[in-house]
Scaffold this motif. Structure first.
Motif, PDB file in Angstrom:
ATOM      1  N   LEU A   1     -50.285   6.572 -40.382  1.00 57.56           N
ATOM      2  CA  LEU A   1     -49.592   5.347 -40.709  1.00 57.56           C
ATOM      3  C   LEU A   1     -49.932   3.504 -39.859  1.00 57.56           C
ATOM      4  O   LEU A   1     -49.684   2.488 -39.695  1.00 57.56           O
ATOM      5  N   LEU A   2     -48.219   4.370 -38.829  1.00 53.90           N
ATOM      6  CA  LEU A   2     -47.595   3.323 -37.608  1.00 53.90           C
ATOM      7  C   LEU A   2     -49.043   2.267 -37.417  1.00 53.90           C
ATOM      8  O   LEU A   2     -49.156   0.919 -36.682  1.00 53.90           O
ATOM      9  N   LEU A   3     -49.575   3.001 -36.052  1.00 49.93           N
ATOM     10  CA  LEU A   3     -50.859   2.568 -35.744  1.00 49.93           C
ATOM     11  C   LEU A   3     -52.049   1.921 -36.262  1.00 49.93           C
ATOM     12  O   LEU A   3     -52.314   0.468 -36.227  1.00 49.93           O
ATOM     13  N   ILE A   4     -52.363   2.527 -37.914  1.00 45.71           N
ATOM     14  CA  ILE A   4     -53.166   1.057 -38.792  1.00 45.71           C
ATOM     15  C   ILE A   4     -52.394  -0.093 -39.056  1.00 45.71           C
ATOM     16  O   ILE A   4     -52.831  -0.858 -39.071  1.00 45.71           O
TER      17      ILE A   4
ATOM     18  N   TYR B   1     -50.062   5.692 -49.857  1.00 42.49           N
ATOM     19  CA  TYR B   1     -48.537   5.628 -49.484  1.00 42.49           C
ATOM     20  C   TYR B   1     -48.576   7.662 -49.030  1.00 42.49           C
ATOM     21  O   TYR B   1     -47.646   7.616 -48.896  1.00 42.49           O
ATOM     22  N   ASP B   2     -50.157   8.282 -49.605  1.00 41.96           N
ATOM     23  CA  ASP B   2     -49.916   9.165 -48.630  1.00 41.96           C
ATOM     24  C   ASP B   2     -50.136   9.558 -47.101  1.00 41.96           C
ATOM     25  O   ASP B   2     -49.704  10.598 -46.622  1.00 41.96           O
ATOM     26  N   LEU B   3     -49.810   8.363 -46.303  1.00 43.84           N
ATOM     27  CA  LEU B   3     -49.733   8.424 -44.892  1.00 43.84           C
ATOM     28  C   LEU B   3     -48.167   7.711 -44.424  1.00 43.84           C
ATOM     29  O   LEU B   3     -48.007   8.328 -43.531  1.00 43.84           O
ATOM     30  N   ALA B   4     -47.426   8.354 -45.546  1.00 43.03           N
ATOM     31  CA  ALA B   4     -46.353   6.732 -45.189  1.00 43.03           C
ATOM     32  C   ALA B   4     -45.429   7.650 -44.801  1.00 43.03           C
ATOM     33  O   ALA B   4     -45.411   9.203 -44.404  1.00 43.03           O
TER      34      ALA B   4
END
Length: 703
Positions: free
Chosen positions: A373-376, A365-368
């Motif tokens: 996060l899109l790449l992951i 959630y910290d990368l939201a």
């Protein structure tokens, strides 16, 4: 169970959504990078930008080109009126002199009075221009001679015409008047003429462009509306680690509600809804399963593997930092979908691939809101779906395809995303994303191969490990069969070889078929001497001393007793099923005909095996192979022709009797099975060379 599964998932992910306790003070240094916990509009900055855009709008003016013509016409008429006034006053003075009415010469007042009388005759629209001219200016005009006045008029017309070609409005009028006066000053006019011209410039030179207030307001309104709201996006960096928290950053933190200790409830609501959606999808898939056992298998396998998957994600999240944002790519995302695809169902594997990535949104959630996060998420969902496209065969048998789909394709995919986002391939962060993807894919591939036998053992009662143990000759039941019914043991071995080869030829499960054949006649150990293959040479057939009905029951019992023995020894279900189905509902023809001679009213159903009919291709093959092996063994001198005829007739009888209707085997597959059985039987029961005997052996026998 579903509710418990949902609660476990919520408990595992809950901590990832909780707002971290941090002391935000203006002027202090951020102990870690602070990201926005939601998307919200910064209304203060939005209004500030809108006011700035509004102030940047220049007023809109309407240019009236006719004003220049009107002003020049007024100026011309003024000079004409002056000339006319001089003529009329002078003429009146001369007339008075000729009449010997001695009167003083006309004064400036006379001329001005006459001129004002002419002003009274002009249009109301033009009246303000003429009445605004001071008497001092009018007096100056009468002080000049006609030629000088004409010269002033000419210069004024030229200067005013040139000046009013420009767009003049109230704010620029003074500047243009000065420019016009400068032009007059540079002309050849005398000081007196120059003074008059400057006075008339001030009166004649007026604005020809006027502000359109309505249009200006519309432009300002459009400019305000054109300003996009200033948004603080979820995941946006508010303050980086080690950077001072200024007033602007503090304002953002207050807007986000991060200065208070309360956590937003929306992520938790979203998590609950996502878990409910997953449970609904899972229950739907489970309900579509054929049997209760399969429903149990699908549900519990999915639950266990999904919990394990979330635990792995949580573990990796502990090592994630700002410097290493792509640690989540180490997660072996293809493992769970691959296991479900191979051992449970493809639909369950697709569901797991989708919801693994969905739960990543909450675990990380910290990368939201970040591109990381899109790449992951993109890489994880791609790798997970690749696993669902593999066949359900053992991964070791499709190793090259597995390497391509699980390792090479995801690596290419992450490189494409990196290029799309404009990241430099030589950058350490980019290399980290690619390397983590490769490691995660490799872990999935290696674990799938290494854990396959143990997962097979966990999920299936007929796993390879179990089947290998059951095929060992030292297995207690096989030892007992060998000791108590050696003929049946040998027959079982032969049927196993024939059936396994035929099943392999049609792409079936050859190993479980072979093991099932080892035990398919295990029930004969109870009455082993009542089966001809176990009788010693030249021994009397015990059925010759029994009624056909009694013999029937003994023969039938080898199926029911076999099922009972296998169930007591916890054998795999498929082994029990093949034992139960290997005779189907075929007719025990010999004893039926014998009984029919004694009782013509006998029902055929009473001499049919209880069944059921073969339910799988493997059981159908065993059904045919069992009869063929026994029949060919009973032949005195089997030849290829006789074997071929017997196998063909057996298959034809099974089809006509409807024994293969529920097995799912096709006519094409039966043709392959027929050829395999013929080849196997011919190689086993081939003709042997009769070697010549030596002379001393013949003489010895004659004595």
């Amino acid at each position: 169970m579903s509710v418990l599964f949902g609660l476990v998932l919520f408990g595992l992910i809950f901590s990832s959504l909780r707002q971290k306790d941090m002391d935000f003070r203006e002027g202090s240094l951020a102990s870690q990078t602070i990201r926005a916990n939601k998307t919200i509009e910064n209304k203060a900055e939005t209004e500030e930008k809108r006011k700035l855009a509004e102030s940047a709008i220049a007023p809109s003016y309407n240019y009236d080109e006719h004003i220049a013509t009107e002003q020049l016409d007024k100026l011309t008429r003024l000079f004409d009126y002056v000339t006319k006034a001089k003529e009329e006053v002078d003429k009146a003075a001369m007339a008075s002199a000729n009449g010997k009415n001695k009167k003083a010469a006309p004064t400036l007042g006379d001329y001005v009075a006459n001129l004002k009388g002419q002003f009274e005759k002009v249009d109301e629209l033009d009246m303000p221009y003429f009445t605004s001219i001071p008497d001092s200016v009018l007096s100056k005009m009468f002080e000049l001679s006609t030629s000088n006045l004409s010269n002033v008029k000419s210069q004024l017309n030229k200067v005013i015409a040139d000046t009013m070609e420009n767009h003049i409005h109230e704010d620029t009028l003074a500047d243009y008047r000065e420019k016009a006066k400068d032009s007059i000053d540079k002309s050849s006019l005398t000081d007196q003429e120059n003074s008059l011209a400057n006075s008339l410039i001030r009166l004649t030179l007026v604005p020809n462009e006027f502000m359109d207030e309505k249009k200006t307001e519309e432009l300002k309104k459009t400019a305000r509306q054109g300003v996009n709201p200033v948004m603080i996006y979820h995941g946006e960096v508010v303050v980086r680690e080690g950077v001072q928290i200024d007033a602007r950053a503090m304002n953002k933190l207050e807007l986000l509600g991060m200065t208070n200790k309360d956590t937003s409830v929306f992520p938790y609501v979203a998590l609950v809804l996502m878990i409910v959606l997953q449970l609904i999808s899972l229950v739907w898939i489970v309900r579509d399963s054929d049997t209760q056992a399969k429903r149990f298998r699908v549900f519990h396998s999915y639950v266990f593997l999904m919990i394990l998957s979330v635990l792995l994600m949580k573990g990796l999240s502990l090592f994630q930092t700002e410097a290493n944002p792509f640690i989540p790519l180490l997660f072996p995302v293809a493992l769970v979908p691959m296991i479900l695809n191979m051992f449970v169902s493809r639909r369950a594997s697709i569901l797991a691939a989708l919801f693994q990535v969905t739960f990543c949104l909450f675990v990380y959630y910290d990368l939201a809101g970040t591109s990381n996060l899109l790449l992951i998420l993109s890489v994880l969902i791609f790798s997970g779906m690749m696993a669902t496209l593999l066949s359900s065969q053992k991964l070791g048998r499709q190793r090259s395809k597995g390497i391509l789909w699980l390792f090479i394709f995801p690596t290419i995919f992450v490189c494409v995303l990196v290029i799309y986002q404009g990241m430099q391939l030589s950058d350490t962060t980019t290399l980290g994303a690619i390397i983590c993807t490769m490691i995660g894919s490799l872990i999935s591939f290696v674990l799938a191969i290494g854990l396959h036998p143990y997962i097979d053992l966990w999920l299936n009662d007929d796993s390879m490990i179990v089947l290998n143990e059951l095929s060992n000759p030292t297995q207690p039941l096989l030892k007992r069969l060998l000791e108590e019914a050696p003929g049946t043991y040998h027959h079982s071995m032969m049927v196993a070889s024939l059936s396994a080869n035929a099943v392999a030829a049609i792409g079936g499960r050859s190993l479980v078929t072979r093991v099932a054949c080892y035990y398919h006649d295990i029930g004969k150990i109870k009455y082993s001497n009542f089966f001809v293959e176990n009788l010693p040479p030249d021994a009397d057939n015990p059925h010759d001393f029994l009624l056909p009905e009694d013999s029937k029951e003994i023969i039938f019992s080898h199926v029911t007793e076999g099922v009972k023995i296998l169930e007591e020894n916890h054998m795999p279900k498929m082994v029990i099923d093949i034992c139960q189905q290997h005779h189907g509902t075929t007719l025990m023809q010999f004893f039926y005909r014998s009984a029919l001679e004694r009782n013509p009213d006998l029902k055929e159903e009473d001499f049919r095996y209880p069944g059921p009919k073969p339910q799988t291709r493997e059981a159908a093959v065993v059904n045919i192979a069992d009869t063929c092996e026994a029949g060919v063994r009973a032949m005195k001198q089997p030849t290829k022709e006789s074997i071929t005829e017997f196998v063909s007739n057996t298959i034809e009888r099974r089809i006509k009797d409807g024994q293969l209707d529920e097995s799912g085997i096709t006519l094409g597959e039966l043709k392959i099975v027929r050829e395999s059985l013929i080849n196997g039987l011919c190689s086993t029961f081939h003709s042997r060379i009769e070697y010549p005997k030596f002379k001393d052996e013949i003489e010895g026998k004659s004595k």
